[in-house]
Design an enzyme around this catalytic site. Structure first.
Site, PDB file in Angstrom:
ATOM      1  N   ARG A 246      48.223  32.743  36.289  1.00 27.24           N
ATOM      2  CA  ARG A 246      48.539  33.345  34.997  1.00 27.24           C
ATOM      3  C   ARG A 246      49.080  32.253  34.087  1.00 27.24           C
ATOM      4  NH1 ARG A 246      45.770  36.987  36.322  1.00 27.24           N
ATOM      5  NH2 ARG A 246      46.283  39.207  36.477  1.00 27.24           N
ATOM      6  N   GLU A 275      45.968  34.217  25.202  1.00 25.94           N
ATOM      7  CA  GLU A 275      44.530  34.207  25.459  1.00 25.94           C
ATOM      8  C   GLU A 275      43.847  35.053  24.395  1.00 25.94           C
ATOM      9  OE1 GLU A 275      43.662  35.451  29.438  1.00 25.94           O
ATOM     10  OE2 GLU A 275      44.914  33.920  30.352  1.00 25.94           O
ATOM     11  N   HIS A 294      39.335  32.746  30.960  1.00 22.58           N
ATOM     12  CA  HIS A 294      39.751  33.730  31.967  1.00 22.58           C
ATOM     13  C   HIS A 294      38.527  34.442  32.556  1.00 22.58           C
ATOM     14  CE1 HIS A 294      43.412  36.386  33.187  1.00 22.58           C
ATOM     15  NE2 HIS A 294      42.536  36.266  34.179  1.00 22.58           N
TER      16      HIS A 294
END
Length: 347
Positions: A246, A275, A294
């Site tokens: 993360r 993000e 991601h």
């Protein structure tokens, strides 16, 4: 709304043919997207369940903010398509008697694959090589002066040897890398011997000895900013950092500074904070940094399995039955559902 069906709040991008076919007989699907800020109050009061993926603004509101959740008093279940729980306000949801399920460790293998792909790309300067290949002059110069690192005999330090970290270790063992790891709990001897991994009691020891450092830990209060300026200074100047956990596990400002000053050799990030990163963020413009959006779990096969598992959990929860991937509610929270639960340890 159709009172004979369960009303489920669902991300618009998840309205696939599979989802609609799987849920059409039992659920009325209420779609939303990134631009949805509120739900009409006449619908909110009738919503039975929430099915979504981490990160979208409305999902975050629904599962973290009490004022927003109060508008949906009939929500019975929250299903998150993914393994992480850092985006969930678990105590709040449980206190309201809402049952929660993730999709377990389905994406562990492909997440490990992406992590190892990023490691290999850094080892061979792939980002710079692709730029250099654009012209004969830079191509020749790159070949003469920019050398990569052989994986054979190099040392990989894995922080977090859970389900994802262990698969990374298996891949590294196949390349005959030396493997160090740090974990909250040491693995048993059989697990260690299988991948020839050596346990480091401290992160500091691992960082100082590794050529590659990969982060595979869940985000918790303990792991937030686990890697900061102090830890980065312990790494070799030639070492690189790979983060597939993360974004908040790394102090991103400290990472930028370490890269700019040459404290470490490079980084590869599939997770960031925020993000996506803003277009002018320094990490996006450094030649020795690889950033992916991601995508660790984003394969066709995994997404299909995530969907199938999510739907199974959703329908079971709405009907009051045990959910295969239900998160275990602590006994201290008296309002938890009395239905049988199965713990879902993080990898």
């Amino acid at each position: 709304m159709d009172s004979t069906k369960y009303n489920v709040l669902i991300e618009k991008r998840l309205l696939t043919t599979f989802a609609q076919n799987a849920l059409k007989e039992t659920c009325k699907l209420i779609p939303f997207d990134d631009n949805t800020q509120e739900i009409d109050h006449q619908y909110a009061e009738k919503i039975d369940g929430i099915l979504g993926v981490i990160g979208l603004p409305l999902v975050t509101k629904c599962i973290r903010e009490e004022s927003f959740l109060n508008k949906m008093p009939n929500v019975k279940v929250v299903i998150s398509l993914g393994a992480g729980t850092d985006h969930l306000n678990l105590p709040l949801l449980w206190k309201k008697g809402i049952r929660i399920a993730t999709t377990g460790k389905i994406n562990s293998g492909v997440t490990a694959e992406l992590g190892f792909m990023l490691l290999m790309a850094l080892a061979r300067n792939l980002k710079q090589a692709m730029v250099a290949a654009a012209s004969p002059e830079t191509c020749l110069t790159f070949r003469q002066h920019s050398f990569g690192v052989r994986l054979l005999g190099s040392t990989l330090g894995i922080i977090g040897l859970g389900s994802i970290g262990y698969i990374v270790a298996e891949r590294a063992a196949a390349f005959k890398m030396n493997i160090l790891y740090h974990n909250r709990t040491r693995r048993n001897e059989e697990d260690e011997n299988k991948v020839q991994a050596k346990y480091c009691e401290t992160i500091e020891k691992l960082l100082s000895q590794s050529d590659f450092v990969m982060l595979c830990v869940p985000l918790t209060d303990h792991t937030k900013y686990l890697i900061g300026a102090k830890e980065l200074k312990l790494m070799k100047p030639s070492a690189v950092l790979i983060n597939i956990s993360r974004g908040d596990v790394v102090d991103q400002d400290a990472l930028v500074k370490a890269l700019q000053e040459g404290t470490i050799g490079g980084a590869a990030l599939d997770v960031m904070k925020p993000e996506p990163l803003p277009p002018d963020h320094p990490l996006l413009h450094m030649p020795n940094v690889i950033v992916t959006p991601h995508i660790a779990g984003a394969t066709r096969e995994v997404m299909q399995e995530l969907w199938s598992t999510g739907v199974t959990n959703l329908l079971a929860g709405l009907k009051g039955n045990p959910m295969p991937n239900e998160l275990e509610c602590p006994h201290s929270l008296a309002t938890c559902s009395s239905q049988p639960m199965q713990s879902n340890p993080l990898g």
